[in-house]
Structure formats: structure tokens, C-alpha cells
Design an enzyme around this catalytic site. Structure first.
Site, PDB file in Angstrom:
ATOM      1  N   GLY A   9      26.583  12.718  41.440  1.00  0.00           N
ATOM      2  CA  GLY A   9      26.556  14.420  41.617  1.00  0.00           C
ATOM      3  C   GLY A   9      26.526  14.110  43.067  1.00  0.00           C
ATOM      4  O   GLY A   9      26.547  13.865  44.026  1.00  0.00           O
ATOM      5  N   SER A  11      30.261  14.659  43.921  1.00  0.00           N
ATOM      6  CA  SER A  11      30.988  15.831  44.377  1.00  0.00           C
ATOM      7  C   SER A  11      30.242  16.746  45.829  1.00  0.00           C
ATOM      8  O   SER A  11      31.571  17.196  46.170  1.00  0.00           O
ATOM      9  CB  SER A  11      31.338  17.231  42.800  1.00  0.00           C
ATOM     10  OG  SER A  11      29.656  17.346  42.677  1.00  0.00           O
ATOM     11  N   ARG A  12      29.340  17.218  45.335  1.00  0.00           N
ATOM     12  CA  ARG A  12      28.713  17.961  46.769  1.00  0.00           C
ATOM     13  C   ARG A  12      28.192  17.111  47.704  1.00  0.00           C
ATOM     14  O   ARG A  12      27.157  16.241  47.765  1.00  0.00           O
ATOM     15  CB  ARG A  12      27.898  19.229  46.593  1.00  0.00           C
ATOM     16  CG  ARG A  12      29.472  20.348  45.160  1.00  0.00           C
ATOM     17  CD  ARG A  12      28.657  21.357  45.456  1.00  0.00           C
ATOM     18  NE  ARG A  12      27.627  21.422  44.625  1.00  0.00           N
ATOM     19  CZ  ARG A  12      26.552  21.838  44.085  1.00  0.00           C
ATOM     20  NH1 ARG A  12      25.843  22.039  45.302  1.00  0.00           N
ATOM     21  NH2 ARG A  12      25.557  21.484  43.291  1.00  0.00           N
ATOM     22  N   ASP A  60      26.016  14.837  32.592  1.00  0.00           N
ATOM     23  CA  ASP A  60      24.402  15.076  32.792  1.00  0.00           C
ATOM     24  C   ASP A  60      24.330  13.809  32.910  1.00  0.00           C
ATOM     25  O   ASP A  60      23.431  13.450  31.671  1.00  0.00           O
ATOM     26  CB  ASP A  60      24.081  16.637  32.130  1.00  0.00           C
ATOM     27  CG  ASP A  60      23.083  17.272  32.280  1.00  0.00           C
ATOM     28  OD1 ASP A  60      22.081  16.750  33.102  1.00  0.00           O
ATOM     29  OD2 ASP A  60      22.716  18.261  31.919  1.00  0.00           O
ATOM     30  N   VAL A  61      23.448  13.344  33.647  1.00  0.00           N
ATOM     31  CA  VAL A  61      22.426  12.670  33.780  1.00  0.00           C
ATOM     32  C   VAL A  61      21.299  13.080  33.277  1.00  0.00           C
ATOM     33  O   VAL A  61      20.657  11.785  33.171  1.00  0.00           O
ATOM     34  CB  VAL A  61      22.163  11.606  35.490  1.00  0.00           C
ATOM     35  CG1 VAL A  61      23.145  11.655  36.762  1.00  0.00           C
ATOM     36  CG2 VAL A  61      21.426  13.039  36.235  1.00  0.00           C
ATOM     37  N   ASN A  87      22.619   8.959  42.650  1.00  0.00           N
ATOM     38  CA  ASN A  87      21.512  10.488  43.772  1.00  0.00           C
ATOM     39  C   ASN A  87      21.708  11.710  43.214  1.00  0.00           C
ATOM     40  O   ASN A  87      20.779  12.812  44.476  1.00  0.00           O
ATOM     41  CB  ASN A  87      23.101   9.972  44.720  1.00  0.00           C
ATOM     42  CG  ASN A  87      23.211  11.401  45.424  1.00  0.00           C
ATOM     43  OD1 ASN A  87      22.756  11.663  46.520  1.00  0.00           O
ATOM     44  ND2 ASN A  87      23.848  12.839  45.159  1.00  0.00           N
ATOM     45  N   SER A 147      13.773  10.991  48.148  1.00  0.00           N
ATOM     46  CA  SER A 147      13.708  11.845  49.307  1.00  0.00           C
ATOM     47  C   SER A 147      12.212  11.822  50.165  1.00  0.00           C
ATOM     48  O   SER A 147      11.193  10.904  49.220  1.00  0.00           O
ATOM     49  CB  SER A 147      13.523  13.356  49.145  1.00  0.00           C
ATOM     50  OG  SER A 147      12.729  14.287  49.370  1.00  0.00           O
ATOM     51  N   TYR A 160       9.153  18.761  41.790  1.00  0.00           N
ATOM     52  CA  TYR A 160       9.791  17.554  42.582  1.00  0.00           C
ATOM     53  C   TYR A 160       9.653  16.527  43.768  1.00  0.00           C
ATOM     54  O   TYR A 160      10.182  15.369  43.327  1.00  0.00           O
ATOM     55  CB  TYR A 160      11.197  18.203  43.974  1.00  0.00           C
ATOM     56  CG  TYR A 160      11.887  18.354  44.941  1.00  0.00           C
ATOM     57  CD1 TYR A 160      13.148  18.240  44.025  1.00  0.00           C
ATOM     58  CD2 TYR A 160      11.647  17.490  46.155  1.00  0.00           C
ATOM     59  CE1 TYR A 160      14.018  17.402  44.895  1.00  0.00           C
ATOM     60  CE2 TYR A 160      12.668  17.027  46.442  1.00  0.00           C
ATOM     61  CZ  TYR A 160      14.183  16.721  46.072  1.00  0.00           C
ATOM     62  OH  TYR A 160      15.173  16.219  46.932  1.00  0.00           O
ATOM     63  N   ILE A 193      18.338  17.299  55.921  1.00  0.00           N
ATOM     64  CA  ILE A 193      19.835  17.177  55.802  1.00  0.00           C
ATOM     65  C   ILE A 193      20.160  18.636  55.024  1.00  0.00           C
ATOM     66  O   ILE A 193      20.337  18.924  53.824  1.00  0.00           O
ATOM     67  CB  ILE A 193      20.341  16.321  54.308  1.00  0.00           C
ATOM     68  CG1 ILE A 193      19.480  14.807  54.312  1.00  0.00           C
ATOM     69  CG2 ILE A 193      21.925  15.544  54.433  1.00  0.00           C
ATOM     70  CD1 ILE A 193      19.272  13.930  55.795  1.00  0.00           C
TER      71      ILE A 193
END
Ligand code: NAP
Length: 257
Positions: A9, A11-12, A60-61, A87, A147, A160, A193
Site C-alpha cells: 500500500g 502508493s497513497r 492484492d495482499v 502497511n 493502528s 477493523y 492521520i
């Protein structure tokens, strides 16, 4: 020889911040992403403008074949790996009360946030154990981005929270198992964040940070706040620490009166 990092992840958002911080610190970087190729190309170009190599890899992880290909492409391009940063992660598509939330969301979130990282780390660890130390004698490292949800109950996104609590134990497990191979494992717990993930809840978090004072440092976290913590690990500033949790959260984790 340049050190090589793989950021899932990357890229963003936070992953992008980690990639750029590592590139500034002299790393070549594998930039994994799920589907947004334009964002990946943009961060790759930024890394290259810093004089480092970058390799974008779509994978795709949560998919076993994709994880294997991600590692294959990393070793094919660079022949080694010095740092794995797990990440990539997603929020549930809908925030639903745990008395209502469905299994489909649970399976998706657990697959991407917990099961995928767990088995990616397992596969990478087996390769890293076999990898000779670099000329300075340093060993590879693994960083897991979890997190503050690892220990904070949000009853409208239980899947989550469970995924992040599972990553906390994943850190402990691999830290305990890999110590004999000189591979340290760290958990970074970001707080709030500013990224696309939190974009939809900006007003809520503005209120919590600036009016309700839920964290002593009254500002939003930035992706490079996490990136700097990763660089400290990557550059061997914590050689005698493993299974360690690093909170990057403006002090959110403290109880205050
Ligand atoms: P983000 O802005 O939504 O970016 C997510 C990144 O992960 C993108 O690069 C995305 O690639 C990639 N990704 C998503 N699903 C993937 C998959 N199945 N396989 C591979 N890559 C995938 O999210 P973020 O806010 O930066 O969050 C990054 C990590 O930090 C997550 O694990 C998140 O849970 C954690 N975190 C975030 C916060 C926060 O406040 N933002 C706080 C604590 C923890 P595409 O663009 O191709 O989809």
C-alpha cells in the site's frame, strides 16, 4: 549497496509517506498497490527524482498468488530485501454497528488487514532468514503498521478493530520467532492521520482533535510522521528492541485527567 524496502500500500496515504521518507534516507523501494496505477506511478516518479530506484508492483495482499508474485518480483528486481513494511489496509466500506455488521465486511477487512499481512510476513520471513547479512552485518527488519484501533473500541467498525488487534499479536509472534535470526519486528500504531481513508470523517476528527482534545498534540498526523518512525527503524536506531510498539498518535494513547 543501497538498502531495499518493500512497502505494501505504498502508493497513497501513509504508505506513500513511508516510501518517500525511505527514499530520502537512501533506500530503493518496491511500491505495492492494489488497483490505482496512476497513484503508484506518481510516487515511483517522485522516488526516481530523488535518485533512488522504485518498482511498482500491483498485488492484492489478501490473495496468496499475488503475495507470492510480489515477493518474486522484489527479489527478481533487487535480489534482496532489507525492510518489509506491511502497511496496506482498508476501512470497512460501511461503518455499521457490531449488532448489525455483516460477515462479508468482516471477511474483506480481515483478509486485507490481517490474514494477508500475516502470511506475507510468513513468506517474506522464510526468505529473509536465508538471506546473507549485508556488508555492514545488518539484518533485515519488519515493520507492521497497525493502528490505535488495536486497543481502542469503535463499535461501528468492529471488524477493523479486530484486524488491528490481531496485527498487534502478529508483531509479538514474529518478533519472538525471528529474534534468533537477527530479524527485529516492530509495530507502529498511527493515530489520526490525514489520508484518503480519513477524508470522509474529517469533520468528526477535527472536532475530536481541536475541540474535545482527545490527544495532547493538537494537530492531525501526517504520513511523514509515520515515515520518520519507519526510517528510525530502517537505519538501525533500535537494534536491541523487538516486538516494540511505537505510537505515532500525538499522545492519544495516554490516559489524562
Ligand atoms: P489509504 O490512504 O486508503 O491508502 C491505502 C493504500 O493501501 C493504497 O496504496 C492502496 O492501494 C493500498 N491497498 C488497499 N487495499 C490493498 C490490498 N488489498 N492490497 C494491496 N494494497 C492495498 O489508507 P491510509 O490511511 O494510508 O492507511 C494505511 C494503513 O495505515 C492502513 O493499514 C490503515 O489501517 C492504517 N492506519 C491509518 C490511519 C489513518 O488515520 N489514516 C490510522 C491508523 C492506522 P490502491 O490505491 O491501489 O487502492
Amino acid at each position: 549497496m543501497s538498502r531495499v524496502a518493500l512497502v505494501t500500500g505504498g502508493s497513497r496515504g501513509i504508505g506513500r509517506g513511508i516510501v518517500l521518507s525511505l527514499a530520502h534516507a537512501g533506500h530503493d523501494v518496491v511500491v505495492n498497490y492494489a488497483g490505482n496505477v496512476d497513484a503508484a506511478k506518481e510516487v515511483v516518479a517522485e522516488v526516481e527524482s530523488l535518485g533512488r530506484r522504485a518498482l511498482p508492483v500491483q498485488a492484492d495482499v489478501s490473495v496468496a498468488e499475488d503475495r507470492a508474485r510480489l515477493l518474486d518480483e522484489t527479489w527478481a528486481a533487487f535480489g534482496r530485501l532489507d525492510l518489509l513494511v506491511s502497511n496496506a489496509g482498508v476501512a470497512p466500506k460501511v461503518r455499521a454497528d457490531i449488532l448489525e455488521a455483516d460477515e462479508e465486511s468482516f471477511d474483506r477487512v480481515i483478509g486485507i488487514n490481517l490474514k494477508g499481512p500475516y502470511f506475507l510476513i510468513q513468506s517474506a520471513a522464510n526468505r529473509l532468514i536465508a538471506q546473507p547479512s549485508d556488508e555492514a552485518g545488518t539484518r533485515p527488519k519488519i515493520v507492521i503498521i497497525s493502528s490505535n484501533s488495536a486497543y481502542t473500541a469503535s463499535t461501528n467498525r468492529g471488524d477493523y478493530c479486530v484486524s488491528k488487534a490481531g496485527l498487534a499479536m502478529t508483531t509479538q509472534l514474529f518478533a519472538a520467532r525471528l529474534a534468533e535470526h537477527g530479524i527485529n519486528v516492530y509495530e507502529i500504531r498511527p493515530g489520526i492521520i490525514a489520508t484518503d481513508m480519513t477524508d470522509a470523517v474529517t469533520a468528526k476528527y477535527d472536532d475530536l482533535i481541536f475541540h474535545k482534545g482527545i490527544q495532547p498534540i493538537r494537530r492531525w498526523g501526517r504520513p511523514d510522521d509515520v515515515g520518520r518512525a519507519v526510517v528510525a527503524i530502517a537505519t538501525d536506531l533500535f537494534p536491541h528492541s523487538t516486538g516494540q510498539v511505537i505510537d505515532v498518535d500525538g499522545g492519544f494513547h495516554m490516559k489524562t485527567l
